[in-house]
Write a protein that holds these residues in place. Structure first.
Motif, PDB file in Angstrom:
ATOM      1  N   SER A  28       0.828  -1.193   0.000  1.00  0.00           N
ATOM      2  CA  SER A  28       0.000   0.000   0.000  1.00  0.00           C
ATOM      3  C   SER A  28       0.870   1.253   0.000  1.00  0.00           C
ATOM      4  O   SER A  28       1.771   1.398   0.826  1.00  0.00           O
ATOM      5  N   ASP A  29       0.636   2.157  -0.931  1.00  0.00           N
ATOM      6  CA  ASP A  29       1.398   3.404  -0.980  1.00  0.00           C
ATOM      7  C   ASP A  29       1.059   4.315   0.192  1.00  0.00           C
ATOM      8  O   ASP A  29       1.873   5.130   0.618  1.00  0.00           O
ATOM      9  N   ILE A  30      -0.141   4.191   0.717  1.00  0.00           N
ATOM     10  CA  ILE A  30      -0.584   5.092   1.789  1.00  0.00           C
ATOM     11  C   ILE A  30      -0.004   4.674   3.129  1.00  0.00           C
ATOM     12  O   ILE A  30       0.573   5.469   3.866  1.00  0.00           O
ATOM     13  N   HIS A  31      -0.123   3.409   3.471  1.00  0.00           N
ATOM     14  CA  HIS A  31       0.281   2.941   4.798  1.00  0.00           C
ATOM     15  C   HIS A  31       1.592   2.161   4.797  1.00  0.00           C
ATOM     16  O   HIS A  31       2.080   1.776   5.857  1.00  0.00           O
ATOM     17  N   ASP A  32       2.175   1.924   3.612  1.00  0.00           N
ATOM     18  CA  ASP A  32       3.423   1.156   3.509  1.00  0.00           C
ATOM     19  C   ASP A  32       3.282  -0.212   4.170  1.00  0.00           C
ATOM     20  O   ASP A  32       4.171  -0.694   4.857  1.00  0.00           O
ATOM     21  N   GLN A  33       2.101  -0.813   4.000  1.00  0.00           N
ATOM     22  CA  GLN A  33       1.838  -2.131   4.567  1.00  0.00           C
ATOM     23  C   GLN A  33       1.390  -3.069   3.464  1.00  0.00           C
ATOM     24  O   GLN A  33       0.869  -2.647   2.433  1.00  0.00           O
ATOM     25  N   GLY A  34       1.582  -4.364   3.724  1.00  0.00           N
ATOM     26  CA  GLY A  34       1.214  -5.361   2.740  1.00  0.00           C
ATOM     27  C   GLY A  34      -0.250  -5.748   2.840  1.00  0.00           C
ATOM     28  O   GLY A  34      -0.899  -5.544   3.859  1.00  0.00           O
ATOM     29  N   MET A  35      -0.757  -6.306   1.761  1.00  0.00           N
ATOM     30  CA  MET A  35      -2.103  -6.856   1.748  1.00  0.00           C
ATOM     31  C   MET A  35      -2.016  -8.342   2.048  1.00  0.00           C
ATOM     32  O   MET A  35      -1.059  -9.009   1.674  1.00  0.00           O
ATOM     33  N   HIS A  36      -3.019  -8.871   2.733  1.00  0.00           N
ATOM     34  CA  HIS A  36      -3.043 -10.303   3.045  1.00  0.00           C
ATOM     35  C   HIS A  36      -3.333 -11.093   1.782  1.00  0.00           C
ATOM     36  O   HIS A  36      -4.423 -11.027   1.226  1.00  0.00           O
ATOM     37  N   THR A  37      -2.345 -11.854   1.288  1.00  0.00           N
ATOM     38  CA  THR A  37      -2.578 -12.701   0.120  1.00  0.00           C
ATOM     39  C   THR A  37      -2.748 -14.159   0.526  1.00  0.00           C
ATOM     40  O   THR A  37      -3.310 -14.946  -0.221  1.00  0.00           O
ATOM     41  N   THR A  38      -2.254 -14.536   1.698  1.00  0.00           N
ATOM     42  CA  THR A  38      -2.462 -15.884   2.228  1.00  0.00           C
ATOM     43  C   THR A  38      -3.548 -15.799   3.292  1.00  0.00           C
ATOM     44  O   THR A  38      -3.430 -15.034   4.237  1.00  0.00           O
ATOM     45  N   THR A  39      -4.615 -16.564   3.123  1.00  0.00           N
ATOM     46  CA  THR A  39      -5.738 -16.480   4.057  1.00  0.00           C
ATOM     47  C   THR A  39      -5.828 -17.694   4.965  1.00  0.00           C
ATOM     48  O   THR A  39      -6.668 -17.712   5.864  1.00  0.00           O
ATOM     49  N   PHE A  40      -4.987 -18.701   4.755  1.00  0.00           N
ATOM     50  CA  PHE A  40      -4.993 -19.878   5.619  1.00  0.00           C
ATOM     51  C   PHE A  40      -3.610 -20.501   5.582  1.00  0.00           C
ATOM     52  O   PHE A  40      -2.789 -20.187   4.714  1.00  0.00           O
ATOM     53  N   SER A  41      -3.329 -21.382   6.527  1.00  0.00           N
ATOM     54  CA  SER A  41      -2.022 -22.041   6.594  1.00  0.00           C
ATOM     55  C   SER A  41      -1.995 -23.247   5.658  1.00  0.00           C
ATOM     56  O   SER A  41      -2.969 -23.997   5.574  1.00  0.00           O
ATOM     57  N   GLU A  42      -0.868 -23.418   4.976  1.00  0.00           N
ATOM     58  CA  GLU A  42      -0.728 -24.548   4.056  1.00  0.00           C
ATOM     59  C   GLU A  42       0.728 -24.987   4.007  1.00  0.00           C
ATOM     60  O   GLU A  42       1.643 -24.170   4.070  1.00  0.00           O
ATOM     61  N   MET A  43       0.938 -26.281   3.864  1.00  0.00           N
ATOM     62  CA  MET A  43       2.267 -26.880   3.830  1.00  0.00           C
ATOM     63  C   MET A  43       2.593 -27.325   2.405  1.00  0.00           C
ATOM     64  O   MET A  43       1.771 -27.956   1.735  1.00  0.00           O
ATOM     65  N   PHE A  44       3.811 -26.970   1.952  1.00  0.00           N
ATOM     66  CA  PHE A  44       4.230 -27.309   0.596  1.00  0.00           C
ATOM     67  C   PHE A  44       5.539 -28.101   0.639  1.00  0.00           C
ATOM     68  O   PHE A  44       6.453 -27.757   1.400  1.00  0.00           O
ATOM     69  N   PRO A  45       5.663 -29.164  -0.190  1.00  0.00           N
ATOM     70  CA  PRO A  45       6.921 -29.911  -0.245  1.00  0.00           C
ATOM     71  C   PRO A  45       7.988 -29.123  -0.990  1.00  0.00           C
ATOM     72  O   PRO A  45       7.724 -28.503  -2.014  1.00  0.00           O
ATOM     73  N   LEU A  46       9.209 -29.133  -0.466  1.00  0.00           N
ATOM     74  CA  LEU A  46      10.324 -28.436  -1.083  1.00  0.00           C
ATOM     75  C   LEU A  46      11.053 -29.346  -2.076  1.00  0.00           C
ATOM     76  O   LEU A  46      11.160 -30.557  -1.832  1.00  0.00           O
ATOM     77  N   PRO A  47      11.568 -28.814  -3.166  1.00  0.00           N
ATOM     78  CA  PRO A  47      12.300 -29.645  -4.130  1.00  0.00           C
ATOM     79  C   PRO A  47      13.508 -30.343  -3.508  1.00  0.00           C
ATOM     80  O   PRO A  47      13.864 -31.455  -3.912  1.00  0.00           O
TER      81      PRO A  47
END
Length: 332
Positions: A227-246
């Motif tokens: 955000s240009d106004i508050h210099d804060q991020g927007m929530h793009t992740t809404t839940f916890s999730e586990m991913f396998p790493l290569p």
């Protein structure tokens, strides 16, 4: 003619029981990877029974990503989590929902990696220290990942980075400066994560999703601009999730948070979760020293001598205020 009685359909009989790993939590559903399946094998969406929710569990999520669970699956495909194995550890934070005590971010971790940024947005040292203290309290090794170092162009910015790296490495925490955009530090980060189950956390806007997209090609998690106004991020992740790493291991993505509330900390033990305070406290005159006003306090002496950073001590005092607000005042 006798009136025909209506009958409720019988519940589908259970046909299978199995154990598995919770890899995703949406709030309504828990996605479980059955034991023995390959990392990209078929998963099962499960719910939990109402009674299971209420059995003395004081968290917003009685089941967490990383939990080992028992599942019962019926012939119609519906599945229910019926039990949770004892947790080796977990990371917990005070929930924003006032009707509950806390939210478990993830369980059974090899380590927790906190992603912080020094610019756009700037992560406060209080947030960093609260996260690290919580990891200490729940026996989870912690790593600090400083992202977006490509934005640190001025000499003052580079001095700030050097100061942050020096502060936390001196205490004993690995610090990895990285840039998801330029690739700086990414090989070291990959090596640190390989073969381990790692919780990835941080403020909104620090670039967690961008980092994960670099670490796991093809995943393409959604990202958002600051955000240009508050210099804060927007929530793009809404839940916890586990991913396998290569490279092997798992990476647990969690929703971005703006604050990190501590919970279940005894005021007498808060100093144990700050390694440099715990070490200095060996020289205190009194065994039950709170390191606030007592004479002969070795911690206050170390603070005056700059052997303990004032930012760390301020974070220590803020957690004391959380634990006993009537006795301790926050130093800000």
């Amino acid at each position: 003619m006798a009136k025909k009685q209506s009958r409720k359909p019988a519940a589908a009989p259970e046909t299978e029981r199995f154990s598995g790993l919770v890899v995703k939590n949406t709030g309504a559903w828990y996605t479980v990877l059955p034991d023995g399946e390959p990392p990209l094998g078929a998963t099962v969406n499960c719910k939990i029974k109402g009674a299971f929710r209420l059995r003395g569990i004081r968290t917003t999520n009685p089941v967490a990503v990383g939990d080992s669970v028992e599942v019962a699956r019926a012939a119609d495909g519906s599945a229910w989590i019926t039990g949770i194995a004892d947790r080796a550890n977990y990371i917990i934070r005070r929930a924003s929902n006032l009707s509950k005590e806390a939210s478990i971010l993830a369980a059974n971790l090899d380590q927790a990696a906190l992603v912080a940024t020094l610019l756009h947005p700037a992560t406060s040292t209080t947030f960093i220290d609260r996260f690290l203290a919580t990891a200490e309290a729940y026996r989870v090794p912690a790593v600090l990942v400083v992202n977006k170092v490509d934005l640190l162009e001025s000499p003052e910015d580079r001095e700030l980075l050097e100061a942050v790296v020096n502060l936390y490495t001196t205490i004993g925490y690995p610090v990895i400066p990285v840039s998801a955009r330029t690739g700086e530090g990414m090989e070291r980060l990959r090596a640190t994560l390989a073969g381990k189950k790692t919780l990835l956390s941080g403020n909104s806007g620090v670039g967690k999703s961008t980092l994960i997209n670099e670490l796991i090609p093809g995943l393409d998690l959604r990202t958002a601009e600051i955000s240009d106004i508050h210099d804060q991020g927007m929530h793009t992740t809404t839940f916890s999730e586990m991913f396998p790493l290569p490279e092997g291991g798992w990476l647990i993505d969690t929703p971005g948070v703006r604050g990190f509330g501590t919970i279940e900390m005894n005021p007498r033990e808060v100093g144990h979760y700050f390694p440099e305070i715990f070490k200095a406290a060996e020289g205190c005159r009194y065994g039950d020293c709170s390191h606030t006003i007592e004479p002969g306090c070795a911690v206050l002496e170390a603070l005056r001598d700059h052997r303990i950073a004032h930012s760390r001590y301020a974070s220590y005092m803020s957690i004391l205020a959380d634990a006993d607000p009537d006795k301790y005042r926050k130093p800000f």
